[in-house]
Write a protein that holds these residues in place. Structure first.
Motif, short mmCIF file in Angstrom:
data_model
loop_
_atom_site.label_atom_id
_atom_site.label_comp_id
_atom_site.label_asym_id
_atom_site.label_seq_id
_atom_site.Cartn_x
_atom_site.Cartn_y
_atom_site.Cartn_z
N ARG A 1 3.67 -4.54 -4.93
CA ARG A 1 3.31 -3.41 -4.10
C ARG A 1 1.85 -3.51 -3.70
O ARG A 1 0.99 -3.75 -4.52
CB ARG A 1 3.54 -2.10 -4.85
N ALA A 2 1.61 -3.33 -2.40
CA ALA A 2 0.23 -3.34 -1.91
C ALA A 2 0.14 -2.31 -0.82
O ALA A 2 1.11 -2.08 -0.11
CB ALA A 2 -0.13 -4.72 -1.37
N PRO A 3 -0.99 -1.67 -0.67
CA PRO A 3 -1.13 -0.75 0.45
C PRO A 3 -1.10 -1.51 1.76
O PRO A 3 -1.56 -2.65 1.83
CB PRO A 3 -2.50 -0.10 0.21
N ALA A 4 -0.49 -0.90 2.78
CA ALA A 4 -0.45 -1.57 4.08
C ALA A 4 -1.86 -1.80 4.57
O ALA A 4 -2.72 -0.93 4.43
CB ALA A 4 0.31 -0.71 5.07
N PRO A 5 -2.14 -3.00 5.10
CA PRO A 5 -3.51 -3.33 5.48
C PRO A 5 -4.05 -2.41 6.57
O PRO A 5 -5.22 -2.05 6.55
CB PRO A 5 -3.43 -4.76 5.97
N ASP A 6 -3.18 -2.04 7.49
CA ASP A 6 -3.66 -1.29 8.66
C ASP A 6 -4.13 0.09 8.23
O ASP A 6 -3.37 0.90 7.72
CB ASP A 6 -2.50 -1.18 9.67
N GLY A 7 -5.41 0.36 8.44
CA GLY A 7 -5.90 1.71 8.21
C GLY A 7 -6.27 2.03 6.78
O GLY A 7 -6.56 3.16 6.44
N HIS A 8 -6.30 1.04 5.92
CA HIS A 8 -6.66 1.27 4.54
C HIS A 8 -8.14 0.90 4.35
O HIS A 8 -8.55 -0.19 4.73
CB HIS A 8 -5.77 0.43 3.63
N THR A 9 -8.93 1.82 3.77
CA THR A 9 -10.37 1.60 3.73
C THR A 9 -10.74 0.36 2.92
O THR A 9 -11.60 -0.42 3.33
CB THR A 9 -11.06 2.82 3.13
N GLY A 10 -10.08 0.18 1.78
CA GLY A 10 -10.40 -0.97 0.95
C GLY A 10 -10.16 -2.28 1.68
O GLY A 10 -10.99 -3.19 1.66
N TRP A 11 -9.02 -2.34 2.37
CA TRP A 11 -8.72 -3.53 3.16
C TRP A 11 -9.80 -3.77 4.19
O TRP A 11 -10.26 -4.90 4.36
CB TRP A 11 -7.39 -3.33 3.88
N ARG A 12 -10.18 -2.69 4.90
CA ARG A 12 -11.17 -2.88 5.97
C ARG A 12 -12.48 -3.41 5.41
O ARG A 12 -13.10 -4.30 5.99
CB ARG A 12 -11.41 -1.54 6.67
N PHE B 1 -0.73 -11.78 8.80
CA PHE B 1 0.67 -12.04 8.49
C PHE B 1 1.48 -10.75 8.51
O PHE B 1 2.60 -10.71 9.03
CB PHE B 1 0.78 -12.70 7.12
N PHE B 2 0.94 -9.67 7.93
CA PHE B 2 1.73 -8.45 7.77
C PHE B 2 1.47 -7.43 8.86
O PHE B 2 1.98 -6.31 8.77
CB PHE B 2 1.47 -7.83 6.40
N ALA B 3 0.71 -7.82 9.89
CA ALA B 3 0.29 -6.82 10.87
C ALA B 3 1.47 -6.21 11.60
O ALA B 3 1.44 -5.04 11.97
CB ALA B 3 -0.66 -7.44 11.86
N ALA B 4 2.53 -7.01 11.81
CA ALA B 4 3.62 -6.51 12.64
C ALA B 4 4.53 -5.56 11.88
O ALA B 4 5.42 -4.97 12.46
CB ALA B 4 4.43 -7.68 13.18
N GLU B 5 4.31 -5.41 10.58
CA GLU B 5 5.25 -4.61 9.80
C GLU B 5 4.66 -3.26 9.48
O GLU B 5 3.49 -3.13 9.17
CB GLU B 5 5.60 -5.38 8.53
N ARG B 6 5.49 -2.25 9.54
CA ARG B 6 4.96 -0.90 9.49
C ARG B 6 4.35 -0.59 8.14
O ARG B 6 3.23 -0.19 8.03
CB ARG B 6 6.07 0.09 9.84
N ASP B 7 5.11 -0.75 7.12
CA ASP B 7 4.61 -0.39 5.81
C ASP B 7 5.46 -1.12 4.79
O ASP B 7 6.67 -1.01 4.80
CB ASP B 7 4.74 1.12 5.62
N HIS B 8 4.83 -1.87 3.93
CA HIS B 8 5.65 -2.55 2.94
C HIS B 8 5.38 -2.02 1.54
O HIS B 8 5.79 -2.62 0.57
CB HIS B 8 5.46 -4.05 2.99
N SER B 9 4.68 -0.90 1.44
CA SER B 9 4.47 -0.37 0.09
C SER B 9 5.65 0.49 -0.34
O SER B 9 6.06 0.48 -1.49
CB SER B 9 3.19 0.44 0.05
N SER B 10 6.21 1.24 0.63
CA SER B 10 7.29 2.14 0.24
C SER B 10 8.60 1.38 0.06
O SER B 10 9.43 1.75 -0.74
CB SER B 10 7.46 3.21 1.31
N GLN B 11 8.76 0.30 0.83
CA GLN B 11 10.01 -0.44 0.73
C GLN B 11 9.94 -1.51 -0.33
O GLN B 11 9.62 -1.21 -1.45
CB GLN B 11 10.32 -1.06 2.09
N VAL B 12 10.18 -2.69 0.03
CA VAL B 12 10.20 -3.87 -0.83
C VAL B 12 10.73 -3.58 -2.22
O VAL B 12 10.08 -2.91 -2.97
CB VAL B 12 8.81 -4.53 -0.94
#
Lengths: 100, 94, 100, 308
Positions: D231-242, D297-308
């Motif tokens: 589990r990882a927070p989605a990169p888009d819009g996450h402060t730590g990622w940025r 790599f994961f930019a096109a995917e909406r959110d992979h923290s809730s799923q997977v």
């Protein structure tokens, strides 16, 4: 002693090459994806093991030998897992195993 | 001895190219992936042999990267390109 | 005529590769194929740069340029891929259509 | 002897390149392209360009191939119309064009092969002691032409920004994990990925290696972990990622500006701390390249923290 090591190294090298060859023959000649997997993944991993053992006998440096060992182990683990993944995916998508 | 390693590398290159025929013929997608697997493993062996034949230790690092990243291709293939529709329901493989 | 060495051989290969890439760029229709053709062109240019500039000992400047180029090519490829995926998104059949 | 090896390699490269464009299906084309990348890494080895071979194996073949595979899963099958055979007069026209273009290319090739340059190798080696770093390629990248490398990081950063601003297309597929061996593999391999990335960073100082291959290996580890269910927070819009993504370019620019404030020329490292500064930049760049590639790599995917 030196002659013995050279001989062993040479033998391992030739064994490795032969195993690579047999893996390719299996890949080309076997009837379906599962049998090809079986032929390829085992022989190639073993062949790489032989070749790096042959090189390690000649290397004479500990770091180099450790790196060769690491690469062999990596290929072993990765090869085994990716074969099982490919086979699992093929079954789940409905590829039928070959039956005589 | 170094000449011998070079010949061995040449043999493996030829072997790998023969194995490419499987990538061409297929017929299914996993078959083509298998051909890629063969090339990955063989390239590692070729790099190890060349590293000894030309006495360049850095080639072992390239081999290490190949060995590591070959997993990435297969996992991406299984999880993204050719994903299963879902857990198999009542389908029993004979 | 220059002697046939590895460098000459790879220079020649680079030119032919660029030809294949350019041909593919103009003669295929699918955007992903064009992207692959463009990437082949880029690789050909890198190969030409290093192979033709190699005289005796290695020259680090073209190597550094090619390293930079690989990264830039990767970035543009990633952007192009996401554009292609977005453009074709609504054409995807509802069943997933995973059989090219 | 060596020539036989090279000729075989060159022929295989040409054939795979052709397949990579004109293969029957898109999947075949992508596989051929990946194998082409593998062979071109071998060609770099034959040309004594181990640095490039390393980058090609990690970035050119590994990460690009994974990106293409992930894209294939989101693309519809190629329409038949696109594979239609072209009409004969168009083929003839194309052939004529090819012949017309061939003449200047042949001339240029002849010229290139006649070139008698000696390159800049001697100059670089002569000033290597001023750079306080062992590897000539790393010295060129981080010292002599440092601004190129900074801009290269900025190019990658803008790629991430562009891809993010396009928005996600699909929810990440597959809540269902196919094989129990995959998470086990990742648990086993993830430390090896981290270790190899660190090793490549350390190697970059005095041999082939450096931030870009290290970043690619790091990214491969992250992608593998997320694809096998971490589990990882989605990169888009996450402060730590940025923050992590901007780390490399920021550190680089701050060093460049800092030496300016300290009374040196832009990007002129003070000789006493040059090696230290470059190692710092290398580490920051490696980390943020790893996160940038993962984000791509994961930019096109909406959110992979809730799923997977």
């Amino acid at each position: 002693m030196n002659l013995f090591i050279d001989g062993a190294s040479l033998m391992l090298l030739v064994l490795g090459l032969l195993f690579f060859l047999s893996g390719t023959i299996g890949l080309l000649r076997f009837p379906d994806v599962f049998t090809r997997l079986h032929a390829l993944s085992k022989t190639d991993t073993l062949a790489l093991g032989f070749i790096s053992a042959s090189l390690a006998l000649q290397s004479g440096s500990l770091l180099l030998t450790l790196k060769l060992l690491l690469i062999t182990l990596l290929v072993m683990v990765a090869g085994a897992t990716s074969s099982s993944l490919i086979a699992g995916a093929a079954i789940a998508r409905g590829v039928r195993p070959w039956q005589r | 001895m170094t000449d011998l390693y070079f010949y061995a590398a040449l043999f493996l290159l030829a072997n790998m190219l023969v194995g490419l025929a499987r990538a061409l013929r297929g017929p299914t997608m996993p078959d083509r992936m298998l051909s890629g697997e063969l090339m990955g493993t063989t390239a590692v062996a070729v790099l190890l042999l060349l590293s000894v034949a030309t006495d360049t230790e850095a080639l072992i690092d390239v081999a290490l990267i190949f060995a590591l990243l070959s997993v990435l291709a297969v996992v991406t293939f299984v999880r993204r390109t050719w994903p299963e529709p879902g857990p198999p329901r009542g389908r029993r493989w004979p | 005529m220059p002697p046939l060495t590895s460098e000459t051989l790879f220079t020649l290969t680079a030119v032919l590769l660029f030809g294949i890439g350019a041909h593919g760029l103009t003669q295929t229709r699918h955007a992903l194929r064009r992207l692959l053709a463009l990437n082949i062109c880029i690789s050909a240019i890198f190969l030409l740069l290093v192979a033709s500039g190699k005289h005796g000992d290695t020259d680090p400047v073209p190597h550094a340029m090619v390293l930079t180029g690989i990264v830039v090519a990767l970035s543009t490829t990633a952007v192009a891929i996401s554009l292609i995926v977005r453009r074709n998104r609504h054409r995807r059949p509802p069943d997933g259509g995973l059989h090219w | 002897m060596a020539l036989v090896f090279d000729a075989l390699l060159a022929l295989a490269m040409l054939w795979l390149a052709w397949q990579g464009v004109h293969a029957q299906t898109l999947f075949q084309a992508v596989v051929s392209f990946m194998l082409f990348g593998l062979l071109i890494a071998l060609a770099w080895v034959r040309l004594d360009a181990t640095d490039i071979a390393l980058a090609e194996a990690a970035l050119g073949s590994g990460v690009t191939g994974a990106l293409l595979f992930a894209a294939l899963g989101q693309l519809p099958p190629e329409p038949i119309r696109a594979r239609r055979r072209t009409r004969w007069h168009r083929r003839l026209l194309a052939l004529a064009w090819g012949l017309v273009l061939l003449a200047p290319i042949a001339l240029l090739l002849y010229g290139v092969l006649q070139l008698e340059g000696r390159g800049l190798g001697a100059e670089v080696n002569a000033s290597l002691s001023q750079a306080n770093i062992g590897s000539p390629v790393t010295a060129v990248l981080l010292n002599f032409r440092a601004i190129d490398t900074l801009l290269e990081l900025v190019v990658m950063l803008s790629a991430v920004v562009v891809v993010w601003s396009l928005g996600a297309t699909a929810p990440s597929p597959l809540p269902w994990l196919p094989a129990p061996s995959l998470p086990a593999l990742t648990r086993l391999l993830f430390p090896v990925f981290l270790l190899t990335a660190g090793y490549l960073l350390w190697r970059g100082e005095h041999g082939p290696g450096g931030a870009f291959p290290a970043g690619a290996v790091l990214a491969a580890g992250f992608v593998l972990a997320i694809l096998s269910g971490a589990r990882a927070p989605a990169p888009d819009g996450h402060t730590g990622w940025r923050l992590l993504i901007c780390l490399g370019p920021l550190a680089f620019a701050m060093v460049a500006g800092g030496v300016l404030l300290a009374g040196y020329v832009y990007f002129e490292y003070p000789p006493r701390v040059a090696g230290l500064l470059m190692i710092g930049i290398e580490i920051a760049a490696g980390i943020s390249i790893g996160f940038m590639l993962t984000a791509l790599f994961f930019a096109a995917e909406r959110d992979h923290s809730s799923q997977v």
